[in-house]
Design an enzyme around this catalytic site. Structure first.
Site, short mmCIF file in Angstrom:
data_model
loop_
_atom_site.label_atom_id
_atom_site.label_comp_id
_atom_site.label_asym_id
_atom_site.label_seq_id
_atom_site.Cartn_x
_atom_site.Cartn_y
_atom_site.Cartn_z
N HIS A 25 36.76 39.41 36.99
CA HIS A 25 37.63 39.99 38.03
C HIS A 25 36.90 41.17 38.67
O HIS A 25 36.48 42.10 37.95
CB HIS A 25 38.93 40.51 37.41
CG HIS A 25 39.76 39.46 36.74
ND1 HIS A 25 40.78 38.80 37.38
CD2 HIS A 25 39.71 38.95 35.48
CE1 HIS A 25 41.34 37.94 36.54
NE2 HIS A 25 40.70 38.01 35.38
N HIS A 75 44.04 49.67 41.29
CA HIS A 75 44.85 49.28 42.44
C HIS A 75 44.86 50.38 43.50
O HIS A 75 44.91 50.09 44.69
CB HIS A 75 46.27 48.90 42.00
CG HIS A 75 46.31 47.48 41.52
ND1 HIS A 75 46.53 46.41 42.35
CD2 HIS A 75 46.09 46.96 40.29
CE1 HIS A 75 46.45 45.28 41.66
NE2 HIS A 75 46.19 45.59 40.39
N THR A 107 38.89 37.74 42.85
CA THR A 107 39.59 38.97 43.21
C THR A 107 40.89 38.65 43.94
O THR A 107 41.01 37.60 44.56
CB THR A 107 38.68 39.89 44.07
OG1 THR A 107 39.29 41.18 44.13
CG2 THR A 107 38.43 39.36 45.47
N GLY A 206 46.98 38.19 36.39
CA GLY A 206 47.93 39.30 36.39
C GLY A 206 48.65 39.36 35.05
O GLY A 206 48.42 38.53 34.16
N GLU A 236 47.91 33.20 27.65
CA GLU A 236 47.49 34.54 27.20
C GLU A 236 48.51 35.09 26.22
O GLU A 236 48.20 35.95 25.40
CB GLU A 236 47.38 35.49 28.40
CG GLU A 236 46.08 35.43 29.11
CD GLU A 236 45.94 36.60 30.08
OE1 GLU A 236 45.35 37.61 29.72
OE2 GLU A 236 46.44 36.48 31.22
N ASP A 311 35.47 38.37 31.68
CA ASP A 311 36.79 38.80 32.16
C ASP A 311 36.66 40.09 32.98
O ASP A 311 36.79 40.06 34.19
CB ASP A 311 37.78 38.98 31.00
CG ASP A 311 39.22 38.71 31.42
OD1 ASP A 311 39.43 38.22 32.55
OD2 ASP A 311 40.13 38.97 30.61
#
Ligand code: IMP
Ligand code: ZN
Length: 376
Positions: A25, A75, A107, A206, A236, A311
């Protein structure tokens, strides 16, 4: 780890072999030094309280809560086009330094009207970051749709020339589980529009406790109908219903797969769905009690299609060489095992056959070069 090979030698092997990264990411891979610098600037502007985040940025081996604290900071940083371009450039350079020869960077395109950012302008900032790379030869498809070529000419070989690293870069656009169906649809439409700038697929990611599968399904179906490959963060957390719905969807790859039950694995085995393995991430986010019980061990023995990934290199203080080393040290893989694990990943990339062909050649060359060590 293979007998007769010390830690230092194995670490060097993991760094030196060509590698493929398929699950990284962008904002999770930001360098600590850049994060610190940008956070200081935000603190001076009064956008954040720097002292609240400083100790988390400086820490090696962050807890789960601290990881989520940093996601919030990412963010805020990701609202500025120049910052996005800078992070992209640095992330690609960092992967190339680890001898990653093909990187699928994912992304989440972000809309932020107040900052004049649309999903499209966010993606353009990412591509501008790729264009700005100078220290390595990065091959990507230009925003204007020009045929790809390495963005810097190769140096003529001479006594003072250092051999430049080469890396192919492709993009995956992520749908964040907090998004609405309309926002997810916008991301898929953007990906289809921007195929010509190297977007090769869609990811769903997310916070796994947020959002419903039914919200994202229309957009993911739309991607599938238009021939855009999809990878899902799957299992997950223990959410049996969603895991089954995800497997029903038949994505091209899945990431993590920590909480699949035996029936689910049976289906995954039958469909030979490649799994993106992120060892350090799973350990840090407390998906398992210790690394030696990770499902990598059984999947590897069963010869299930696997690819070792990072990751979030920044967030989890790791890199791809380190993840290969961790696999070797935990599950007793030797140099040859690691090399072929890396070679096989070529078959799971989302880029076209032309890129696959070039990558196969890169691995064949490496195999010849490393023949002595591979067959000793
Ligand atoms: P970005 O998409 O470039 O902004 O990268 C950061 C984003 O990736 C985070 O906000 C999450 O949505 C997603 N992400 C990173 N790591 C994980 C993970 O371990 N699980 C789920 N989502 C993740
Ligand atoms: Zn992920």
């Amino acid at each position: 780890m293979g007998e007769g090979c010390g830690f230092a030698e194995m670490k060097e092997w993991c760094r030196s072999i060509p590698k493929i990264e398929l699950h990284a990411h962008l904002n999770g891979c930001i360098r600590d030094s850049t994060l610190l610098e940008l956070a200081k600037e935000l603190g001076q502007k009064g956008d954040i309280i720097f002292s609240d985040v400083e100790h988390v940025i400086m820490k090696y081996g962050r807890s789960l809560t601290e990881c989520f604290q940093l996601f919030d900071l990412f963010h805020i940083l990701a609202t500025d086009h120049e910052t996005i371009s800078r992070i992209t450039k640095e992330v690609v350079e960092d992967f190339a330094a680890e001898n990653v020869v093909y990187l699928e960077l994912r992304t989440t395109p972000k809309n932020n009207i107040a900052k004049g950012m649309s999903k499209q302008s966010y993606l353009k900032a990412v591509v501008d970051g790729l264009k700005a790379i100078t220290s390595v030869d990065a091959s990507f498809i230009n925003f204007s749709g020009r045929a790809e070529s390495f963005c810097k000419p190769l140096h003529k070989s001479g006594t003072n020339d250092i051999k430049r690293k080469k890396i192919y870069v492709r993009l995956l656009l992520s749908i964040d589980r907090r998004e609405t169906t309309a926002a997810a649809m916008e991301t898929v439409s953007l990906a289809l529009e921007m195929k010509e700038c190297g977007v090769v697929g869609i990811d769903l990611s997310g916070n796994p406790v947020v959002g419903e599968w039914s919200t994202f399904l229309p957009a993911l179906m739309y991607a599938k109908e238009h021939g855009l490959p999809v990878t899902l963060h799957c299992g997950e957390i223990a959410n049996r219903k969603e895991i089954q719905e995800m497997l029903d969807f038949s994505p091209e790859r899945i990431g993590h797969a920590c909480f699949l039950e035996e029936d689910d694995w049976e289906r995954a085995r039958l469909s030979k769905i490649p799994v993106e393995i992120c060892l350090t991430s799973n350990l840090r986010t407390e998906r398992l009690s210790s690394i030696d019980v990770h499902h990598f061990g059984n999947l590897y023995k069963a010869q299930h299609p696997l690819v070792i990934c990072t990751d979030d290199t920044g967030l989890f203080s790791t890199n791809l060489s380190n993840e290969y080393y961790l696999a070797a040290a935990t599950f007793g893989l030797d140099k040859k095992d690691l090399f072929y694990l890396s070679t096989n990943a070529v078959e799971f990339i989302f880029a076209d056959d032309g890129v696959k062909k070039v990558l196969r050649e890169i691995f064949q060359d490496a195999e010849s070069r490393l023949a002595v060590e591979l067959h000793s």
